[in-house]
Design a protein around this motif. Structure first.
Motif, PDB file in Angstrom:
ATOM      1  N   MET A   1       0.847  -1.178   0.000  1.00 16.87           N
ATOM      2  CA  MET A   1       0.000   0.000   0.000  1.00 16.87           C
ATOM      3  C   MET A   1       0.892   1.240   0.000  1.00 16.87           C
ATOM      4  N   MET A   2       0.652   2.125  -0.959  1.00 12.29           N
ATOM      5  CA  MET A   2       1.424   3.357  -1.054  1.00 12.29           C
ATOM      6  C   MET A   2       0.453   4.545  -1.088  1.00 12.29           C
ATOM      7  N   LEU A   3       0.927   5.671  -0.580  1.00 14.88           N
ATOM      8  CA  LEU A   3       0.152   6.907  -0.628  1.00 14.88           C
ATOM      9  C   LEU A   3       0.828   7.843  -1.611  1.00 14.88           C
ATOM     10  N   GLN A   4       0.093   8.854  -2.036  1.00 11.13           N
ATOM     11  CA  GLN A   4       0.692   9.923  -2.816  1.00 11.13           C
ATOM     12  C   GLN A   4       0.832  11.134  -1.910  1.00 11.13           C
ATOM     13  N   HIS A   5       1.987  11.774  -1.981  1.00  9.64           N
ATOM     14  CA  HIS A   5       2.245  12.992  -1.218  1.00  9.64           C
ATOM     15  C   HIS A   5       2.403  14.140  -2.199  1.00  9.64           C
ATOM     16  N   CYS A   6       1.640  15.216  -1.963  1.00  9.41           N
ATOM     17  CA  CYS A   6       1.725  16.390  -2.834  1.00  9.41           C
ATOM     18  C   CYS A   6       2.862  17.283  -2.343  1.00  9.41           C
ATOM     19  N   THR A   8       3.496  20.253  -3.417  1.00  6.30           N
ATOM     20  CA  THR A   8       3.048  21.638  -3.381  1.00  6.30           C
ATOM     21  C   THR A   8       2.322  21.979  -2.072  1.00  6.30           C
ATOM     22  N   CYS A   9       1.316  21.195  -1.704  1.00  6.41           N
ATOM     23  CA  CYS A   9       0.524  21.547  -0.510  1.00  6.41           C
ATOM     24  C   CYS A   9       0.776  20.600   0.668  1.00  6.41           C
ATOM     25  N   ARG A  10       1.639  19.632   0.476  1.00  2.00           N
ATOM     26  CA  ARG A  10       2.070  18.728   1.551  1.00  2.00           C
ATOM     27  C   ARG A  10       0.938  17.920   2.183  1.00  2.00           C
ATOM     28  N   THR A  11      -0.036  17.521   1.348  1.00  2.32           N
ATOM     29  CA  THR A  11      -1.075  16.615   1.839  1.00  2.32           C
ATOM     30  C   THR A  11      -0.856  15.249   1.212  1.00  2.32           C
ATOM     31  N   ALA A  12      -1.377  14.235   1.870  1.00  4.51           N
ATOM     32  CA  ALA A  12      -1.296  12.882   1.340  1.00  4.51           C
ATOM     33  C   ALA A  12      -2.667  12.473   0.833  1.00  4.51           C
ATOM     34  N   GLN A  13      -2.696  11.632  -0.180  1.00  2.71           N
ATOM     35  CA  GLN A  13      -3.978  11.152  -0.688  1.00  2.71           C
ATOM     36  C   GLN A  13      -3.899   9.675  -1.015  1.00  2.71           C
ATOM     37  N   PHE A  14      -5.055   9.039  -0.913  1.00  3.60           N
ATOM     38  CA  PHE A  14      -5.236   7.654  -1.287  1.00  3.60           C
ATOM     39  C   PHE A  14      -6.653   7.553  -1.788  1.00  3.60           C
ATOM     40  N   TYR A  15      -6.864   7.024  -2.890  1.00  5.69           N
ATOM     41  CA  TYR A  15      -6.129   6.239  -3.840  1.00  5.69           C
ATOM     42  C   TYR A  15      -5.298   7.120  -4.780  1.00  5.69           C
ATOM     43  N   PRO A  16      -4.433   6.534  -5.597  1.00  3.53           N
ATOM     44  CA  PRO A  16      -3.614   7.321  -6.513  1.00  3.53           C
ATOM     45  C   PRO A  16      -4.450   8.046  -7.568  1.00  3.53           C
ATOM     46  N   ARG A  17      -4.068   9.283  -7.849  1.00  4.76           N
ATOM     47  CA  ARG A  17      -4.740  10.086  -8.875  1.00  4.76           C
ATOM     48  C   ARG A  17      -3.674  10.817  -9.680  1.00  4.76           C
ATOM     49  N   PRO A  18      -4.032  11.297 -10.890  1.00  3.33           N
ATOM     50  CA  PRO A  18      -3.041  12.012 -11.708  1.00  3.33           C
ATOM     51  C   PRO A  18      -2.666  13.368 -11.124  1.00  3.33           C
TER      52      PRO A  18
END
Ligand SMILES: [Zn+2]
Length: 94
Positions: A1-6, A8-18
């Motif tokens: 399981m991996m998260l995406q970290h932005c 620019t705004c330093r937030t994490a998101q799940f599920y992956p998005r473009p």
């Protein structure tokens, strides 16, 4: 399981998005979650042969994942839980 970290705004998101769902930036990197979180909400499904717990878990990084809780006889909201290492799909326990 991996998260995406932005970046620019330093937030994490799940599920992956473009792009980042918070700020729209495409500057995303993958991060590994620490594997802890709290129960946001849950339901116990009794219609199955063996009852199971379906839950929303808010990860320490922020995103909420839909998952199962195992070996927790009496779950409650805001209960700290941890990811079971190597589980696929991911499940959480006490
Ligand atoms: Zn962002």
């Amino acid at each position: 399981m991996m998260l995406q970290h932005c970046v620019t705004c330093r937030t994490a998101q799940f599920y992956p998005r473009p792009i980042c769902a918070t700020c729209g930036s495409g500057d995303l990197v993958e991060i590994e979650p620490v594997g802890t979180g709290t129960v946001d909400s849950f339901t116990i499904v009794h219609r199955a042969e063996k009852p199971y717990v379906l839950a929303r878990v808010r990860l320490t990084e922020g995103p909420i994942v839909l998952t199962h809780l195992i070996d927790i006889p009496a779950p409650y909201c805001d209960q700290p839980v941890r990811l079971v290492p190597g589980s696929d799909p991911q499940v959480f326990t006490e």
